[in-house]
Design a protein around this motif. Structure first.
Motif, PDB file in Angstrom:
ATOM      1  N   GLU A 163       8.187   1.843  37.960  1.00  0.00           N
ATOM      2  CA  GLU A 163       9.222   1.167  38.743  1.00  0.00           C
ATOM      3  C   GLU A 163       8.681  -0.090  39.413  1.00  0.00           C
ATOM      4  O   GLU A 163       9.418  -1.060  39.630  1.00  0.00           O
ATOM      5  CB  GLU A 163       9.791   2.124  39.784  1.00  0.00           C
ATOM      6  CG  GLU A 163      10.642   3.233  39.182  1.00  0.00           C
ATOM      7  CD  GLU A 163      11.055   4.273  40.202  1.00  0.00           C
ATOM      8  OE1 GLU A 163      10.568   4.199  41.351  1.00  0.00           O
ATOM      9  OE2 GLU A 163      11.848   5.166  39.855  1.00  0.00           O
ATOM     10  N   PRO A 167      10.509  -3.063  37.063  1.00  0.00           N
ATOM     11  CA  PRO A 167      11.700  -2.686  37.842  1.00  0.00           C
ATOM     12  C   PRO A 167      13.003  -2.871  37.078  1.00  0.00           C
ATOM     13  O   PRO A 167      13.953  -2.116  37.261  1.00  0.00           O
ATOM     14  CB  PRO A 167      11.632  -3.622  39.060  1.00  0.00           C
ATOM     15  CG  PRO A 167      10.810  -4.779  38.598  1.00  0.00           C
ATOM     16  CD  PRO A 167       9.801  -4.202  37.661  1.00  0.00           C
ATOM     17  N   SER A 168      13.052  -3.873  36.206  1.00  0.00           N
ATOM     18  CA  SER A 168      14.287  -4.116  35.443  1.00  0.00           C
ATOM     19  C   SER A 168      14.574  -2.981  34.471  1.00  0.00           C
ATOM     20  O   SER A 168      15.741  -2.694  34.173  1.00  0.00           O
ATOM     21  CB  SER A 168      14.184  -5.443  34.677  1.00  0.00           C
ATOM     22  OG  SER A 168      13.081  -5.417  33.785  1.00  0.00           O
ATOM     23  N   THR A 170      13.842   0.293  34.864  1.00  0.00           N
ATOM     24  CA  THR A 170      14.276   1.519  35.524  1.00  0.00           C
ATOM     25  C   THR A 170      15.538   1.343  36.356  1.00  0.00           C
ATOM     26  O   THR A 170      16.301   2.286  36.546  1.00  0.00           O
ATOM     27  CB  THR A 170      13.152   2.055  36.430  1.00  0.00           C
ATOM     28  OG1 THR A 170      12.774   1.033  37.375  1.00  0.00           O
ATOM     29  CG2 THR A 170      11.932   2.440  35.609  1.00  0.00           C
ATOM     30  N   LYS A 171      15.776   0.141  36.856  1.00  0.00           N
ATOM     31  CA  LYS A 171      16.942  -0.089  37.704  1.00  0.00           C
ATOM     32  C   LYS A 171      18.160  -0.580  36.918  1.00  0.00           C
ATOM     33  O   LYS A 171      19.287  -0.467  37.376  1.00  0.00           O
ATOM     34  CB  LYS A 171      16.601  -1.111  38.796  1.00  0.00           C
ATOM     35  CG  LYS A 171      15.578  -0.597  39.797  1.00  0.00           C
ATOM     36  CD  LYS A 171      15.297  -1.639  40.865  1.00  0.00           C
ATOM     37  CE  LYS A 171      14.273  -1.132  41.882  1.00  0.00           C
ATOM     38  NZ  LYS A 171      13.985  -2.132  42.931  1.00  0.00           N
ATOM     39  N   PRO A 174      20.515   3.669  34.399  1.00  0.00           N
ATOM     40  CA  PRO A 174      20.157   5.034  34.818  1.00  0.00           C
ATOM     41  C   PRO A 174      19.808   5.937  33.634  1.00  0.00           C
ATOM     42  O   PRO A 174      18.961   6.808  33.741  1.00  0.00           O
ATOM     43  CB  PRO A 174      21.415   5.522  35.535  1.00  0.00           C
ATOM     44  CG  PRO A 174      22.107   4.270  35.991  1.00  0.00           C
ATOM     45  CD  PRO A 174      21.829   3.266  34.923  1.00  0.00           C
ATOM     46  N   LYS A 177      16.270   5.202  32.538  1.00  0.00           N
ATOM     47  CA  LYS A 177      15.350   5.780  33.511  1.00  0.00           C
ATOM     48  C   LYS A 177      15.234   7.291  33.339  1.00  0.00           C
ATOM     49  O   LYS A 177      14.131   7.849  33.351  1.00  0.00           O
ATOM     50  CB  LYS A 177      15.809   5.451  34.933  1.00  0.00           C
ATOM     51  CG  LYS A 177      14.901   6.019  36.007  1.00  0.00           C
ATOM     52  CD  LYS A 177      15.405   5.666  37.396  1.00  0.00           C
ATOM     53  CE  LYS A 177      14.500   6.269  38.468  1.00  0.00           C
ATOM     54  NZ  LYS A 177      14.981   5.938  39.837  1.00  0.00           N
TER      55      LYS A 177
END
Length: 201
Positions: A163, A167-168, A170-171, A174, A177
């Protein structure tokens, strides 16, 4: 191993609500109780009352530790949100590890008091030994404590690093992720069992 995957996924991926903690710790301890009972020494039978007591103690301990640590971490004001999130994901290990040991010791307590048969290489019984029983049970207890460590500790740590680095990934989705986290859990489950069993070949 296949049965461990949905249990571990439930404990790690489900939101740490009271219901989820109680439910998944109960499922895990029910599975462990059945596993320990099936792998007990058949020469040391347990009464139904003893089995019920062992199951109740282990399940209560597991749920108590899970809920207690969850509330303690959520109530701690001196830690960062990131650290809090990681600790919340790692609390299942403490609950599972200690209750696994309690479960096994309770389910196999008869062996400790009466001993187990000792045989030679040809399978001929040489007698009953309490020392052999203590060694066998303690080896099993260590294995049952170590086994969930990489399964319940590594995935949260790995996910927290992913993350930070991506970050892109996992965010943004959903589903991505969840799939990534499940894949990490599966890899850890398949890698942990041989290591834990290999402690006492």
């Amino acid at each position: 191993v296949p049965a461990n995957i949905p249990i571990c996924a439930g404990m790690l991926m489900a939101p740490p609500t009271t219901f989820n903690i109680v439910f998944w710790q109960w499922v895990n301890q029910s599975y462990n109780a059945g596993f320990n009972f099936a792998n007990r020494n058949a020469s040391s039978p347990m009464s139904n009352a003893s089995i019920a007591t062992a199951y109740t103690v282990a399940t209560s301990l597991s749920i108590g530790i899970g809920l207690g640590m969850n509330r303690a971490v959520q109530g701690a004001k001196s830690i960062s949100p990131t650290t809090r999130a990681v600790l919340l994901r790692c609390t299942p290990f403490a609950a599972v590890g200690f209750s696994n040991v309690a479960n096994l010791l309770s389910m196999r307590s008869g062996e400790l008091s009466s001993g187990i048969p000792v045989t030679d290489k040809s399978g001929k019984e040489l007698g009953i030994s309490k020392i052999a029983a203590q060694s066998a049970v303690m080896q099993g207890a260590v294995t049952r404590f170590v086994l969930p460590a990489p399964v319940l500790v590594l995935p949260p740590i790995i996910m927290s690093q992913i993350e930070k680095v991506l970050p892109s990934l996992t965010k943004g989705s959903p589903r991505v992720k969840s799939a990534l986290e499940l894949g990490i859990i599966v890899c850890c489950v398949w890698g942990a069992l041989p290591v834990a069993i290999g402690l006492f070949p």
